[in-house]
Design an enzyme around this catalytic site. Structure first.
Site, short mmCIF file in Angstrom:
data_model
loop_
_atom_site.label_atom_id
_atom_site.label_comp_id
_atom_site.label_asym_id
_atom_site.label_seq_id
_atom_site.Cartn_x
_atom_site.Cartn_y
_atom_site.Cartn_z
N SER A 118 10.42 -6.36 -1.51
CA SER A 118 11.20 -8.18 -1.98
C SER A 118 12.21 -8.82 -2.82
CB SER A 118 9.66 -7.88 -3.50
OG SER A 118 8.84 -7.57 -2.94
N HIS A 139 7.80 -7.95 5.39
CA HIS A 139 7.55 -8.56 4.15
C HIS A 139 6.19 -8.58 3.76
CE1 HIS A 139 8.48 -10.30 -0.31
NE2 HIS A 139 7.76 -9.41 -0.54
N GLU A 151 6.95 -11.89 6.33
CA GLU A 151 8.51 -12.21 6.97
C GLU A 151 8.84 -11.51 7.00
OE1 GLU A 151 8.93 -15.58 3.01
OE2 GLU A 151 9.20 -13.06 2.49
N ASN A 189 9.37 -16.58 -2.01
CA ASN A 189 9.78 -16.24 -3.91
C ASN A 189 10.68 -16.72 -4.08
OD1 ASN A 189 7.12 -14.52 -3.51
ND2 ASN A 189 8.34 -12.76 -3.50
N1 LIG Z 1 3.73 -5.45 -5.95
C1 LIG Z 1 3.35 -6.38 -5.32
O1 LIG Z 1 3.59 -7.69 -5.54
C2 LIG Z 1 4.78 -5.99 -4.34
C3 LIG Z 1 4.67 -7.08 -3.50
C4 LIG Z 1 5.42 -7.51 -1.86
C5 LIG Z 1 6.31 -6.09 -1.93
N2 LIG Z 1 6.46 -5.39 -2.65
C6 LIG Z 1 7.78 -3.90 -2.90
O2 LIG Z 1 6.66 -3.06 -2.04
C7 LIG Z 1 7.05 -2.33 -2.69
C8 LIG Z 1 6.10 -1.09 -3.95
O3 LIG Z 1 5.64 -1.60 -4.22
P1 LIG Z 1 4.33 -1.13 -5.22
O4 LIG Z 1 3.70 -2.70 -6.09
O5 LIG Z 1 3.45 -1.19 -4.09
O6 LIG Z 1 4.39 0.31 -6.20
P2 LIG Z 1 3.72 1.45 -6.61
O7 LIG Z 1 4.69 1.92 -7.81
O8 LIG Z 1 2.75 0.06 -6.83
O9 LIG Z 1 4.06 1.70 -5.35
C9 LIG Z 1 4.92 2.61 -5.35
C10 LIG Z 1 4.54 4.11 -4.42
O10 LIG Z 1 6.10 5.08 -3.59
C11 LIG Z 1 5.87 6.09 -3.64
N3 LIG Z 1 7.01 6.68 -3.79
C12 LIG Z 1 7.93 6.65 -4.47
N4 LIG Z 1 8.45 8.12 -3.68
C13 LIG Z 1 9.04 7.61 -2.85
C14 LIG Z 1 9.05 8.53 -1.51
N5 LIG Z 1 10.50 9.10 -1.54
N6 LIG Z 1 8.56 9.06 -0.58
C15 LIG Z 1 6.96 8.62 -0.39
N7 LIG Z 1 6.54 7.68 -1.25
C16 LIG Z 1 7.43 7.75 -2.47
C17 LIG Z 1 5.39 6.74 -5.21
O11 LIG Z 1 4.34 8.13 -5.77
C18 LIG Z 1 3.88 5.07 -5.28
O12 LIG Z 1 2.87 5.74 -4.78
C19 LIG Z 1 8.51 -1.79 -3.24
O13 LIG Z 1 9.39 -2.44 -2.58
C20 LIG Z 1 7.82 -3.72 -3.83
O14 LIG Z 1 8.60 -4.68 -4.45
C21 LIG Z 1 5.72 -5.47 -3.73
#
Ligand SMILES: NC(=O)c1ccc[n+]([C@@H]2O[C@H](COP(=O)([O-])OP(=O)(O)OC[C@H]3O[C@@H](n4cnc5c(N)ncnc54)[C@H](O)[C@@H]3O)[C@@H](O)[C@H]2O)c1
Length: 405
Positions: A118, A139, A151, A189
């Site tokens: 993000s 994204h 995006e 955003n």
């Molecule tokens: N949550 C949101 O609303 C949102 C929206 C858009 C983008 N994002 C982006 O998406 C990404 C993930 O966010 P999220 O909310 O799903 O996080 P989350 O914490 O829910 O999930 C992250 C996952 O990644 C896994 N992980 C960590 N290190 C790892 C590795 N080395 N190899 C494989 N898996 C690994 C963890 O075990 C976990 O299951 C981030 O970059 C975040 O900025 C989040």
């Protein structure tokens, strides 16, 4: 080279819903995470999403077909021959670059590597690989299987071909795939941040109550008020995002001190039972506004500030839209559809600008600039449109000049 197999790295909130979106687009999905526990938790979420889709009318057999396309892996070796990887691990640059380095070593040379970050730099992530031309931002919005926008964000070294293929892939998921040039918080955003920030300043300055702000915004153009939305996402997350935007863009994104106070009081929103509103402990339902906040704000009233109108919250979003257009962050015709798809706005900021009148937008921005300073410095492109007497931003020349003398 067509895309058939897709790996998703990280089975958390986003990874799980991206898996559902990608499997629903007909692709074979390899979902990878660091532990079997994380993968099991991801699969549980995925099953719930499919059940919910069935309740909304998706045929049971179709849901099963889609679900069967998703398989889980813990070892990277299983994904060496995929055509596209979508990374959705923690939002930490060191973690992401380590993942990309490994993917680069392992995946076939043609594989595209996309990140769902993000806020991190696509260019920096790409630079950790030997194929920066094939690394791109993809994204998704939460939840990815329902939200219509994606995006597509090329980094400095991303090739046109990678960009085109990724846009095509996004469209194949039945999404609006919009090309967005790399900038902090990307397009949606960034504009949302400016508007959310101003809702807090409005409250902080004692210009309107919590309910007045949310009600006015919902009646105008949004499906949910900014303060209820802040409660949904959490004041702690909001503060981190606001600080990031402030660091990247400077003064116009300065966070209202109120946000920091909310975090200090642990009024994080729904997750702590109290934010701008209070929430019933058993049902989680919103009850009454957190009136103590008004006491925190009452002393801050800016005597020169003009009375509250709902446009006050959208004028900064409109100004930010012009700044983004000036930087060519996206095509003008993509801006409103992107905001509408991601935020559920009934009309996008450019349509609002035309409705208010570009000259009136500029006049209001200049007035606010006099009172509040840098937060409202008018976008040079907005000034140019007004000087040209344009009435429209995306319409044709005749429409743009219609009514001008
Ligand atoms: N949550 C949101 O609303 C949102 C929206 C858009 C983008 N994002 C982006 O998406 C990404 C993930 O966010 P999220 O909310 O799903 O996080 P989350 O914490 O829910 O999930 C992250 C996952 O990644 C896994 N992980 C960590 N290190 C790892 C590795 N080395 N190899 C494989 N898996 C690994 C963890 O075990 C976990 O299951 C981030 O970059 C975040 O900025 C989040």
């Amino acid at each position: 080279m067509p895309i058939h197999k897709v790996a998703i790295i990280g089975a958390g909130t986003m990874g799980a819903s991206i898996a559902v979106a990608v499997a629903s687009g007909g692709y074979d999905v390899f979902l990878q995470d660091i532990s079997t526990e994380a993968l099991e938790a991801g699969l549980k979420k995925i099953d719930k999403m499919f059940q919910s889709l069935v309740r909304k009318g998706l045929a049971e057999e179709e849901s099963q077909r889609r679900r069967e396309r998703i398989c889980t892996v813990t070892e990277y070796s299983r994904i060496a021959d995929v055509d596209l990887v979508i990374e959705a691990v923690l939002e930490k640059i060191d973690v992401k670059t380590a993942v990309f380095r490994e993917l680069d070593q392992l995946c076939k040379p043609e594989t595209l590597l996309a990140t769902n970050t993000s806020s991190l730099s696509i260019t920096e992530i790409a630079a950790s690989t030997n194929r920066p031309d094939k690394v791109i931002g993809l994204h998704f919005f939460n939840p990815a299987h329902l939200m219509k926008l994606v995006e597509v964000v090329p980094g400095l070294e991303t090739s046109e071909q990678t960009c085109e293929r990724t846009l095509e892939f996004g469209r194949s998921l039945d999404k609006l795939a919009v090309r967005v040039d790399e900038c902090a918080s990307f397009l949606v955003n960034r504009l949302l941040g400016r508007y959310m920030g101003e809702s807090l300043w409005t409250l902080q300055d004692g210009l309107a109550t919590i309910e007045e702000i949310d009600k006015a915004v919902c009646e105008y153009v949004m499906p949910i008020g900014p303060l209820a939305l802040r409660d949904m996402n959490g004041a702690d997350i909001g503060l981190a995002v606001a600080k990031f935007n402030f660091q990247e863009y400077g003064e116009r994104f300065r966070p209202a001190p109120l946000l920091e106070q909310m975090v200090e009081h642990n009024w994080l929103g729904q997750k702590t039972g109290k934010g701008f509103y209070t929430y019933d402990q058993d049902t989680g339902k919103r009850t009454v506004p957190n009136e103590v906040i008004h006491e925190l704000c009452s002393g801050a009233s800016n005597a020169k500030a003009s009375p509250f109108t709902v446009q006050r919250l959208f004028i900064p979003m409109i100004n930010e839209a012009f700044l983004a257009l000036q930087e060519r962050v996206c095509a003008p015709e993509d801006l409103d559809p992107a905001l509408m798809a991601a935020l559920g706005m009934r009309r996008g900021p450019l349509a609002l600008a035309e409705e208010i009148g570009l000259a009136a937008c500029l006049k209001e921005t200049e007035k606010m600039f006099e009172i509040h300073g840098e937060r409202f410095r008018p976008a040079p492109l907005l000034k140019r449109y007004v000087r040209a007497r344009r009435q429209s931003i995306t319409g044709n020349k005749e429409r743009q000049l219609a009514g001008s003398v």
